[in-house]
Enzyme design. Structure first.
Site: not given
Length: 500
Positions: A367-369, A372, A468
């Site tokens: 999630e998030c980081g 990425m 995500g």
């Protein structure tokens, strides 16, 4: 089966009239002052924020908890508070934004006020009194009258120009509002908590903010009646704590998207679980990346995974570590990977371990980081581009302008190890990067998310990868934690050559 007991839980909410009123300074100063006096302090934060709990944890020496009655249910919040506050002398809950600010301008939903009502916690209101005298009483009176059921039990006035200024506003508030003004802070610009800079976590870990915490406590004690504050906390009503006798079974039976959850005390490396014939644990292992690049995890999420039967194994990609060999699943949380992109790119064993996990169909949640890092490349704010895991056919670009902020209700687009198609989980989104896919027309989105600005498709789900930008709270759907662990167990059995 439940047993209801009445338990005393001395507690306070430190709320502000608005963002920037000084509630974080007051919260940290109060936590530090109470800890100095020998009290065991448990911190909490209203809402989904990760940064303030990091401060709390550094000051109190124990993990701070998020309380959010929108992402989870009021019942979940009450149980979460009752469980985490047990055994501590006092609990301090820091508010979010202004006391009544939240998800809905027409109700208390998602606000500090909602948490105060749900947990029956007295409120200390922090008011910035610059350039005001008697008008301060009008502000406090308005806050009292907006929600009569709320117990605003005291006031701390911030940024007073002098002792004389404090005396004026104290008399005005106490005359018109009928509640005590228990303290004040001088107008000291250097007392401001630093901006939420990206080096915050490593700075805390190095102890660089300890002098700031000490100064906050000194400033608070100089003008505040600590005994009066403790008395207000002790006057909080006893709360009814529902002790779920068989928490794991309750979690397994729970598939309601917004319902109460399971809380167990977390440890550094969980060693719970059944033992096999060789005397080793047969429980699946979820590898959790945790360091300055990956540090945004709700403690509840980790505990719900443990309650569902997982053992958690923490590792640090920044320290050069790869995926632990015993891993049956991977959890990559949020954080600041863009600040450490060069280190991550150089950690070949970590990136190749992620690729091998995908090839072997190991459950991988990011999630998030973490999301990425699964992309092909990441370009930081300086314009430097680094190769990442290449699992998601996309490029990440950091930008100066915030890309997204707000609560999210995420509905699964297809079946996955986390959610069945159509199931809903709640969370929060906050990031400064954009994810650009190579093939815009054929993206296996993980979620359809609903926020303040409507619906959008978000994330990536293919095979045993779910990722995500949304930071999900498993407490909004504890069945998702159970399903995740079950898939990790299936992977463990496949890896060992056993039949499922």
């Amino acid at each position: 089966m439940t047993i209801s007991n009445q338990h005393a839980r001395p507690r306070l909410i430190i709320a502000g009239t608005g963002s920037g009123a000084g509630k974080t300074t007051v919260t940290l100063g109060l936590m530090k002052a109470l800890a100095r006096s020998g009290m065991s302090v448990q911190g909490f934060k209203c809402g989904p924020d990760y940064i303030d709990p990091t401060y709390h944890t550094a000051v109190t020496g124990r993990a701070s908890r998020n309380l959010d009655a929108w992402m989870t249910s009021p019942e979940y919040v009450r149980e979460a508070f009752a469980t985490a506050s047990a055994g501590h002398d006092i609990s301090i809950i820091e508010g979010v934004m202004g006391l009544y600010d939240g998800k809905d301008p027409l109700s208390n939903t998602g606000s500090t006020a909602e948490i105060a009502l749900v947990t029956q916690t007295p409120v200390i209101l922090v008011v910035d009194v610059r350039s005001m005298a008697r008008s301060t009483a009008a502000i406090v009176l308005g806050f009292q009258q907006l929600e009569p059921e709320l117990n605003i039990a005291g006031v701390i006035v911030n940024r007073c120009g002098s002792a004389g200024h404090y005396s004026i506003v104290k008399k005005a508030i106490e005359q018109m509002c009928g509640i005590p003004v228990v303290g004040w802070l001088k107008r000291e610009e250097d007392m401001s908590i630093p901006e939420r800079h990206l080096g915050l976590v490593p700075a805390i870990e190095r102890g660089e903010l300890e002098p700031l915490f000490e100064r906050a406590a000194d400033a608070l004690l100089e003008g505040t009646d600590l005994d009066a504050i403790i008395a207000i906390a002790k006057a909080a009503p006893a709360i009814e704590e529902e002790l779920i006798m068989n928490r794991e079974d309750a979690s397994r039976q729970n598939t309601d998207p917004i319902s109460t959850g399971v809380h167990l005390k977390s440890s550094e490396d969980s060693t719970s679980g059944q033992l096999d014939e060789h005397g080793t644990s047969s429980s699946p292992v979820i590898a959790v990346a945790r360091d300055a690049a990956f540090n945004f995890y709700y403690p509840d999420n980790l505990e719900l995974l443990e309650a569902a039967g997982a053992r958690l194994k923490y590792f640090s990609p920044l320290a050069g570590e790869g995926i632990p060999s015993e891993a049956d699943g991977i959890y990559l949380g949020g954080g600041f990977p863009e600040e450490f992109a060069a280190l991550i790119a150089d950690n070949v064993s970590f990136l190749e371990g992620l690729r091998e996990a995908v090839r072997s169909e190991m459950p991988l949640f990011a999630e998030c980081g973490g999301y990425m890092v699964l992309a092909e490349t990441l370009t930081n704010r300086e314009g430097l581009t680094y190769n990442m895991a290449g699992i998601i056919p996309a490029h990440v670009q950091m930008q100066a302008k915030r890309a997204a902020l707000g609560y999210r209700e995420a509905r699964a687009v297809e079946d996955s190890f986390l959610l069945k198609k159509g199931e809903v989980i709640r969370g929060h989104e906050f990031h400064y990067s954009t994810m650009t896919y190579q093939e815009e027309g054929d993206i296996p989105y993980a979620y359809e998310t609903k926020g303040l600005r409507g619906m959008k498709q978000e994330g990536y789900a293919r095979g045993n990868v779910v990722a995500g930008y949304t930071h999900v709270h498993l407490g909004s759907h504890p069945g998702a934690a159970v399903r995740w662990v079950q898939h990790c167990q299936s992977y463990r059995l496949r890896r060992s050559g056993q039949h499922i």
